[in-house]
Design a protein around this motif. Structure first.
Motif: not given
Length: 205
Positions: A1-9
């Motif tokens: 998996x990528x690291x595309x998602x952050x806390x806001x997402x």
């Protein structure tokens, strides 16, 4: 998996119960190498939208247009495109120099398809591809970090009427925009600006 998602997402995914869906999309469609299908979308494009961010975190979005094929797939991780004469503000390109972060959105309005490519950009005035793009100021290369298609449901279906007459083409004199001939701006144009050439054709659009 990528690291595309952050806390806001993640906060919004939790609120709307889409975290599982978002995870599946990341697993199934987000990738970092350019597929043959991606290449076809990119090299057929005559425009894209470019998102950048400055060191203060302030975003900028711009439209980039050219002849089909003006965006080149260099290898399975890298694309390249020319930067042409503009308004001299260099908002997008200055951001790329400062932060390197680039987000490209390709939309084909006739087939109602779109694709995103996010990555890190470099700018080079001596890039070998300069020879292939008349009047380019420099070449931008973007190394992909995430590539993925987007749901097309809200794309309006439109047909091309005419490509911009300002796009540089080999063996043809490129017109200058009428606004650069205005009294309010003509005295501050760069020494080499095409608008200083009185023989150049002038067009409003």
């Amino acid at each position: 998996m990528s690291d595309i998602y952050q806390d806001g997402h993640r906060r919004l995914q939790e609120e709307f119960d889409t975290r599982r869906l978002a995870g599946r999309l990341d697993e199934e469609i987000v990738h970092d190498t350019i597929t043959p299908e991606d290449r076809a979308v990119i090299e057929r494009a005559d425009m894209f939208f470019l998102a950048t961010v400055d060191p203060r975190g302030r975003a900028n979005c711009s439209y980039k247009g050219g002849e089909p094929g003006f965006v080149r797939v260099v290898d399975d991780r890298t694309i390249a495109f020319p930067n042409y004469d503009g308004n001299g503000m260099y908002l997008s390109m200055g951001n790329l120099l400062a932060t390197t972060e680039a987000g490209l959105l390709f939309i084909d309005f006739e087939t109602q398809r779109r694709m995103r490519l996010n990555g890190e950009a470099t700018i080079d005035r001596r890039d070998p591809l300069m020879a292939e793009h008349p009047e380019a100021q420099f070449i931008v290369r973007v190394r992909a970090r995430e590539i993925f298609p987007n749901c097309p449901r809200y794309i309006h279906k439109m047909k091309l009427v005419e490509r911009s007459r300002f796009v540089p083409r080999a063996a043809r004199e490129t017109p200058v925009p009428a606004w650069k001939k205005g009294d309010w701006v003509c005295d501050v144009l760069p020494a080499g600006d095409p608008a200083r050439d009185a023989t150049r054709p002038v067009l409003d659009r």
